[in-house]
Design a protein around this motif. Structure first.
Motif, PDB file in Angstrom:
ATOM      1  N   GLN A 292       0.825  -1.202   0.000  1.00  0.00           N
ATOM      2  CA  GLN A 292       0.000   0.000   0.000  1.00  0.00           C
ATOM      3  C   GLN A 292       0.867   1.264   0.000  1.00  0.00           C
ATOM      4  OE1 GLN A 292      -3.361  -0.091  -0.150  1.00  0.00           O
ATOM      5  NE2 GLN A 292      -3.594   2.134  -0.190  1.00  0.00           N
ATOM      6  N   LYS A 293       1.939   1.232   0.788  1.00  0.00           N
ATOM      7  CA  LYS A 293       2.838   2.379   0.872  1.00  0.00           C
ATOM      8  C   LYS A 293       3.414   2.731  -0.492  1.00  0.00           C
ATOM      9  CE  LYS A 293       7.091   3.846   3.291  1.00  0.00           C
ATOM     10  NZ  LYS A 293       8.022   3.936   2.127  1.00  0.00           N
ATOM     11  N   LEU A 294       3.869   1.724  -1.235  1.00  0.00           N
ATOM     12  CA  LEU A 294       4.445   1.977  -2.557  1.00  0.00           C
ATOM     13  C   LEU A 294       3.389   2.501  -3.530  1.00  0.00           C
ATOM     14  CD1 LEU A 294       6.879  -1.046  -3.034  1.00  0.00           C
ATOM     15  CD2 LEU A 294       7.368   1.240  -2.148  1.00  0.00           C
ATOM     16  N   TYR A 295       2.174   2.013  -3.402  1.00  0.00           N
ATOM     17  CA  TYR A 295       1.080   2.482  -4.267  1.00  0.00           C
ATOM     18  C   TYR A 295       0.771   3.957  -3.980  1.00  0.00           C
ATOM     19  CZ  TYR A 295      -3.731   2.914  -6.038  1.00  0.00           C
ATOM     20  OH  TYR A 295      -4.878   3.325  -6.669  1.00  0.00           O
ATOM     21  N   THR A 300       4.555   2.179  -7.140  1.00  0.00           N
ATOM     22  CA  THR A 300       3.855   1.119  -7.869  1.00  0.00           C
ATOM     23  C   THR A 300       2.729   1.766  -8.655  1.00  0.00           C
ATOM     24  OG1 THR A 300       4.359  -0.505  -6.153  1.00  0.00           O
ATOM     25  CG2 THR A 300       2.578  -1.029  -7.676  1.00  0.00           C
ATOM     26  N   GLN A 301       2.804   1.684  -9.968  1.00  0.00           N
ATOM     27  CA  GLN A 301       1.822   2.314 -10.838  1.00  0.00           C
ATOM     28  C   GLN A 301       1.313   1.323 -11.884  1.00  0.00           C
ATOM     29  OE1 GLN A 301       2.815   6.270 -12.316  1.00  0.00           O
ATOM     30  NE2 GLN A 301       4.487   6.404 -10.857  1.00  0.00           N
ATOM     31  N   TYR A 344       7.389 -10.421  -6.466  1.00  0.00           N
ATOM     32  CA  TYR A 344       7.181  -9.356  -7.447  1.00  0.00           C
ATOM     33  C   TYR A 344       5.690  -9.176  -7.722  1.00  0.00           C
ATOM     34  CZ  TYR A 344       7.836  -6.266 -11.412  1.00  0.00           C
ATOM     35  OH  TYR A 344       7.794  -5.169 -12.246  1.00  0.00           O
ATOM     36  N   PHE A 345       4.992 -10.273  -7.911  1.00  0.00           N
ATOM     37  CA  PHE A 345       3.544 -10.226  -8.125  1.00  0.00           C
ATOM     38  C   PHE A 345       2.856  -9.521  -6.959  1.00  0.00           C
ATOM     39  CE2 PHE A 345      -0.692 -11.978  -7.552  1.00  0.00           C
ATOM     40  CZ  PHE A 345      -1.235 -11.980  -8.831  1.00  0.00           C
ATOM     41  N   ALA A 346       3.263  -9.858  -5.731  1.00  0.00           N
ATOM     42  CA  ALA A 346       2.627  -9.297  -4.542  1.00  0.00           C
ATOM     43  C   ALA A 346       2.819  -7.790  -4.445  1.00  0.00           C
ATOM     44  CB  ALA A 346       3.165  -9.975  -3.286  1.00  0.00           C
ATOM     45  N   VAL A 347       3.987  -7.300  -4.820  1.00  0.00           N
ATOM     46  CA  VAL A 347       4.266  -5.864  -4.726  1.00  0.00           C
ATOM     47  C   VAL A 347       3.597  -5.096  -5.862  1.00  0.00           C
ATOM     48  CG1 VAL A 347       6.064  -4.096  -4.862  1.00  0.00           C
ATOM     49  CG2 VAL A 347       6.476  -6.161  -3.544  1.00  0.00           C
ATOM     50  N   ASN A 348       3.660  -5.630  -7.069  1.00  0.00           N
ATOM     51  CA  ASN A 348       3.417  -4.815  -8.258  1.00  0.00           C
ATOM     52  C   ASN A 348       2.076  -5.008  -8.950  1.00  0.00           C
ATOM     53  OD1 ASN A 348       6.105  -3.338  -8.776  1.00  0.00           O
ATOM     54  ND2 ASN A 348       6.747  -5.438  -8.335  1.00  0.00           N
TER      55      ASN A 348
END
Length: 374
Positions: A292-295, A300-301, A344-348
């Protein structure tokens, strides 16, 4: 998808480094790799590939080839209507999301590639870099006129005709005449209600739909919000049952090492630069909070959509999602495919679209609202 236009064009022509290919755990039905070339239409190529895979799974036939550009053309018309009604205060670009393909085929139908390529004047290469700005300039010129506005659609369609060629009203396929709607109904057996969309973010309640806040969601598509571990489980179980998945993700972060054929989320980001490339690196433990933080920091876009077709495992026991890209077979070491780690899937991941039949009936009974997504 503005960033990805350059990435697609550049990486599509890169010479690939040799890498050892993981072994398949599931190898689901899939149509051949295509190339979106110099267009921001990955949303259409990925979702069309999903529909083709589902057709192959359901009908055991290997000859289906759906025209992406027929769908792209009709989606532009919907973008134009949205832009006019919102008086220019709306996204108008080459990008879109997976649900746009579902909506567009439901409204306009579909055609085979043999009936409409979207190329005109002898062109052999897709390039929408001039078409999209010209369409938007045309709409802006209409909005500057005094009310009531004139019928703007004929002029809009004329620009599409110039760049993409006229779309067929009827066509022959396997010895029978169809129109786009009859082809979608009788050949593809397409039903928009057969597909559902998921996402996983903490700024909205779980087990409810919400409109995903990314620029290319011009049509305000909603996705069913589930916990991160559930999103991963849904995806893996669908693949194990022979289904495939449209995947909307960020590929501009350092871990997307497409020239090496992998997408990883290494703890040490410098490890991605190692020579020789080693996919067996320690990866991050991804929590919903970290994701969530990266979004929210816009790291994360939503910048590329692809098609997850299976699962694989390498010699060390590490598992990957097998992902079909739309940059052509020459891109990357694995003939257009990339192996994506679970971290990677989980983050992006931004969103996914899957056939509803991939979901267990027991799960659907507990989540009746999922039927309203897309």
């Amino acid at each position: 998808m503005k960033r990805i236009l350059f990435i697609c064009f550049l990486l599509g022509s890169m010479a690939a480094n040799a890498q050892e290919q993981p072994g398949f755990l599931t190898d689901n039905a899939v149509s051949p790799i295509k190339n979106q070339q110099q267009t921001g239409t990955c949303w259409c190529f990925s979702t069309t590939s999903l529909l083709e895979s589902q057709y192959l799974k359901d009908h055991k036939k290997q000859d289906i080839d759906i025209s992406e550009m027929f769908t792209v053309r009709n989606t532009y018309l919907d973008k134009g209507r949205n832009y006019i009604l919102r008086q220019g205060h709306a996204q108008f670009s080459e990008g879109g999301l997976g649900h746009d393909v579902i909506h567009t085929i439901s409204r306009y139908g579909a055609v085979p590639e043999s009936a409409y390529t979207g190329l005109t004047g002898g062109a052999k290469f897709f390039n929408h870099s001039k078409m999209a700005p010209r369409l938007q300039n045309y709409l802006d010129s209409i909005l500057k006129l005094k009310k009531p506005l004139p019928d703007w659609e004929p002029g809009f369609n004329a620009i599409l005709d110039e760049y993409m060629g006229k779309a067929p009203a009827t066509f022959d396929y396997n010895g029978k005449q169809y129109n786009p709607k009859s082809f979608a109904a009788e050949v593809l057996h397409f039903n928009a209600d057969d597909y559902v969309g998921f996402t996983s973010f903490t700024h909205h309640p779980y087990n409810q739909n919400f409109i995903v806040e990314v620029p290319d969601n011009f049509s305000n598509g909603s996705y069913y919000n589930v916990p991160l571990n559930e999103l991963i489980q849904i995806s893996k179980e669908a693949l194990k049952k022979g289904y495939t998945i449209m995947w909307d993700a960020d590929v501009s972060n350092r871990g997307f090492a497409f020239k090496n054929g992998y997408a990883l989320a290494p703890k040490d980001e410098e490890a991605i630069k190692a020579t020789p490339f080693n996919p067996d690196v320690a990866e991050k433990e991804v929590s919903p909070e970290y994701r969530q933080k990266l979004y929210e920091e816009l790291i994360t876009q939503d910048d590329h959509l692809m098609h997850i077709t299976g699962l694989a495992k390498d010699k060390s026991g590490k598992e990957y999602f097998v992902v079909k890209n739309s940059w052509g077979e020459q891109a990357g070491p694995f003939k257009g495919y990339v192996y994506v780690s679970e971290p990677y899937f989980a983050v992006n991941t931004i969103t996914i679209v899957i056939p509803k039949s991939a979901l267990p009936k027991s799960w659907l009974k507990k989540h009746p609202d999922v039927t309203t997504t897309l």
